[in-house]
Design a protein around this motif. Sequence first.
Motif, PDB file in Angstrom:
ATOM      1  N   LEU A   1       0.848  -1.189   0.000  1.00  0.00           N
ATOM      2  CA  LEU A   1       0.000   0.000   0.000  1.00  0.00           C
ATOM      3  C   LEU A   1       0.881   1.235   0.000  1.00  0.00           C
ATOM      4  O   LEU A   1       1.765   1.376   0.857  1.00  0.00           O
ATOM      5  CB  LEU A   1      -0.915   0.023   1.220  1.00  0.00           C
ATOM      6  N   ILE A   2       0.648   2.128  -0.947  1.00  0.00           N
ATOM      7  CA  ILE A   2       1.381   3.390  -1.042  1.00  0.00           C
ATOM      8  C   ILE A   2       0.432   4.508  -0.633  1.00  0.00           C
ATOM      9  O   ILE A   2      -0.602   4.718  -1.272  1.00  0.00           O
ATOM     10  CB  ILE A   2       1.898   3.630  -2.471  1.00  0.00           C
ATOM     11  N   ILE A   3       0.782   5.212   0.419  1.00  0.00           N
ATOM     12  CA  ILE A   3      -0.050   6.322   0.883  1.00  0.00           C
ATOM     13  C   ILE A   3       0.566   7.615   0.374  1.00  0.00           C
ATOM     14  O   ILE A   3       1.622   8.040   0.834  1.00  0.00           O
ATOM     15  CB  ILE A   3      -0.179   6.321   2.416  1.00  0.00           C
ATOM     16  N   GLY A   4      -0.066   8.202  -0.640  1.00  0.00           N
ATOM     17  CA  GLY A   4       0.433   9.404  -1.287  1.00  0.00           C
ATOM     18  C   GLY A   4       0.928   9.116  -2.683  1.00  0.00           C
ATOM     19  O   GLY A   4       1.860   8.320  -2.859  1.00  0.00           O
ATOM     20  N   ALA A   5       0.296   9.719  -3.687  1.00  0.00           N
ATOM     21  CA  ALA A   5       0.697   9.514  -5.091  1.00  0.00           C
ATOM     22  C   ALA A   5       1.454  10.723  -5.604  1.00  0.00           C
ATOM     23  O   ALA A   5       1.225  11.205  -6.707  1.00  0.00           O
ATOM     24  CB  ALA A   5      -0.541   9.246  -5.959  1.00  0.00           C
ATOM     25  N   GLY A   6       2.370  11.233  -4.770  1.00  0.00           N
ATOM     26  CA  GLY A   6       3.109  12.429  -5.104  1.00  0.00           C
ATOM     27  C   GLY A   6       4.565  12.166  -5.434  1.00  0.00           C
ATOM     28  O   GLY A   6       4.900  11.179  -6.084  1.00  0.00           O
ATOM     29  N   GLY A   7       5.458  13.050  -4.938  1.00  0.00           N
ATOM     30  CA  GLY A   7       6.863  12.982  -5.313  1.00  0.00           C
ATOM     31  C   GLY A   7       7.545  11.692  -4.914  1.00  0.00           C
ATOM     32  O   GLY A   7       8.420  11.202  -5.625  1.00  0.00           O
ATOM     33  N   LEU A   8       7.159  11.117  -3.778  1.00  0.00           N
ATOM     34  CA  LEU A   8       7.729   9.846  -3.332  1.00  0.00           C
ATOM     35  C   LEU A   8       6.923   8.656  -3.838  1.00  0.00           C
ATOM     36  O   LEU A   8       7.470   7.660  -4.302  1.00  0.00           O
ATOM     37  CB  LEU A   8       7.782   9.810  -1.799  1.00  0.00           C
ATOM     38  N   GLY A   9       5.615   8.750  -3.731  1.00  0.00           N
ATOM     39  CA  GLY A   9       4.759   7.646  -4.133  1.00  0.00           C
ATOM     40  C   GLY A   9       4.815   7.344  -5.611  1.00  0.00           C
ATOM     41  O   GLY A   9       4.671   6.179  -6.023  1.00  0.00           O
ATOM     42  N   ALA A  10       5.037   8.369  -6.437  1.00  0.00           N
ATOM     43  CA  ALA A  10       5.039   8.169  -7.892  1.00  0.00           C
ATOM     44  C   ALA A  10       6.142   7.213  -8.340  1.00  0.00           C
ATOM     45  O   ALA A  10       5.853   6.199  -8.987  1.00  0.00           O
ATOM     46  CB  ALA A  10       5.152   9.518  -8.613  1.00  0.00           C
ATOM     47  N   PRO A  11       7.418   7.476  -8.032  1.00  0.00           N
ATOM     48  CA  PRO A  11       8.452   6.529  -8.458  1.00  0.00           C
ATOM     49  C   PRO A  11       8.334   5.187  -7.764  1.00  0.00           C
ATOM     50  O   PRO A  11       8.606   4.141  -8.371  1.00  0.00           O
ATOM     51  CB  PRO A  11       9.765   7.231  -8.097  1.00  0.00           C
ATOM     52  N   ALA A  12       7.928   5.183  -6.493  1.00  0.00           N
ATOM     53  CA  ALA A  12       7.754   3.912  -5.790  1.00  0.00           C
ATOM     54  C   ALA A  12       6.711   3.060  -6.496  1.00  0.00           C
ATOM     55  O   ALA A  12       6.912   1.855  -6.715  1.00  0.00           O
ATOM     56  CB  ALA A  12       7.348   4.156  -4.334  1.00  0.00           C
ATOM     57  N   ALA A  13       5.600   3.670  -6.878  1.00  0.00           N
ATOM     58  CA  ALA A  13       4.531   2.934  -7.556  1.00  0.00           C
ATOM     59  C   ALA A  13       4.983   2.411  -8.913  1.00  0.00           C
ATOM     60  O   ALA A  13       4.677   1.268  -9.288  1.00  0.00           O
ATOM     61  CB  ALA A  13       3.306   3.840  -7.722  1.00  0.00           C
ATOM     62  N   LEU A  14       5.722   3.219  -9.648  1.00  0.00           N
ATOM     63  CA  LEU A  14       6.193   2.800 -10.966  1.00  0.00           C
ATOM     64  C   LEU A  14       7.098   1.578 -10.860  1.00  0.00           C
ATOM     65  O   LEU A  14       6.952   0.602 -11.611  1.00  0.00           O
ATOM     66  CB  LEU A  14       6.950   3.951 -11.641  1.00  0.00           C
ATOM     67  N   TYR A  15       8.047   1.608  -9.924  1.00  0.00           N
ATOM     68  CA  TYR A  15       9.000   0.502  -9.824  1.00  0.00           C
ATOM     69  C   TYR A  15       8.374  -0.744  -9.215  1.00  0.00           C
ATOM     70  O   TYR A  15       8.745  -1.869  -9.574  1.00  0.00           O
ATOM     71  CB  TYR A  15      10.248   0.934  -9.057  1.00  0.00           C
ATOM     72  N   LEU A  16       7.426  -0.586  -8.308  1.00  0.00           N
ATOM     73  CA  LEU A  16       6.763  -1.763  -7.748  1.00  0.00           C
ATOM     74  C   LEU A  16       5.871  -2.433  -8.794  1.00  0.00           C
ATOM     75  O   LEU A  16       5.802  -3.662  -8.863  1.00  0.00           O
ATOM     76  CB  LEU A  16       5.959  -1.377  -6.512  1.00  0.00           C
ATOM     77  N   ALA A  17       5.221  -1.612  -9.607  1.00  0.00           N
ATOM     78  CA  ALA A  17       4.407  -2.187 -10.689  1.00  0.00           C
ATOM     79  C   ALA A  17       5.298  -2.900 -11.694  1.00  0.00           C
ATOM     80  O   ALA A  17       5.015  -4.029 -12.114  1.00  0.00           O
ATOM     81  CB  ALA A  17       3.595  -1.087 -11.372  1.00  0.00           C
ATOM     82  N   ALA A  18       6.399  -2.265 -12.082  1.00  0.00           N
ATOM     83  CA  ALA A  18       7.307  -2.879 -13.046  1.00  0.00           C
ATOM     84  C   ALA A  18       7.908  -4.170 -12.495  1.00  0.00           C
ATOM     85  O   ALA A  18       8.139  -5.131 -13.239  1.00  0.00           O
ATOM     86  CB  ALA A  18       8.425  -1.898 -13.403  1.00  0.00           C
ATOM     87  N   ALA A  19       8.130  -4.216 -11.183  1.00  0.00           N
ATOM     88  CA  ALA A  19       8.727  -5.397 -10.552  1.00  0.00           C
ATOM     89  C   ALA A  19       7.761  -6.562 -10.461  1.00  0.00           C
ATOM     90  O   ALA A  19       8.171  -7.691 -10.187  1.00  0.00           O
ATOM     91  CB  ALA A  19       9.234  -5.044  -9.152  1.00  0.00           C
ATOM     92  N   GLY A  20       6.473  -6.289 -10.644  1.00  0.00           N
ATOM     93  CA  GLY A  20       5.497  -7.362 -10.591  1.00  0.00           C
ATOM     94  C   GLY A  20       4.927  -7.631  -9.216  1.00  0.00           C
ATOM     95  O   GLY A  20       4.496  -8.752  -8.940  1.00  0.00           O
TER      96      GLY A  20
END
Length: 267
Positions: free
Chosen positions: A34-53
Amino acid sequence: MAFTNEQLERYSRHIILQEVGVKGQKKLLNASVLIIGAGGLGAPAALYLAAAGVGTIGIVDADEVDLSNLQRQVIHTTNDVGKAKVKSAAETMEAINPDVTVKTYRTFVDSTNIMDLIKDYDFIIDGTDNFPAKFLINDACVMAGKPFSHAGIIRFKGQLMTYVPGEGPCYRCVFKNPPPKDAVPTCKQAGVIGAMGGVIGSLQAMEAIKYIIGKGELLTGKLLTYDALKMEFHTIKLPKDHHCAVCGDEPTITELIDYEQAECDLK
């Protein structure tokens, strides 16, 4: 579960790693973050977690995409201005990797909903931009026994630490209480270099991945700081505070607290 040919190709660079392999990739596909916040930190975290599967990724944010976000919140594009951040983020993540299930929560996090939000997830990423939310996430994760990654960025500096139940200090062990209102400048006042979010948010994703696959050393009992102008990383050892109000031997905080909100303290 057996991988499809497409999955074998998609995750091939993971699978050839001794530390990951087929077993580790299956752990990622079966995990939830779960990522709380889709901003400066959440954006790259979400991208790499999605790419990682990572199989299930939840993303919580009440805001809409603003033009000023795009300098650092790379999960959104100019065409997304005015769109709910969780919707924009989900569309980008699903486009990167259709293996991933993205759950969106367009809401502010507070004491009434955070326990329900975090309960079904294996790991929590704090990508919020204010101290009250950071203390709320910490206290909820401690009470619920959930591991999480804290991070903050401002100007050219960033920091992060990881809490794992029973294995080190929590955020409140280190910072005790939110600072007085207006004691710390907001990023609107102080500014933040856009790439800082990419550096620190990606490290949060790395912490989540290491936790899931059970490899490497996490930032438990450590605060990692980064100064981009000096290009220096420092690791500070953090002792557990046995008198901590929430995770100590005799906790005095037993109910969640909604501190007064202030925008964009550390993001």
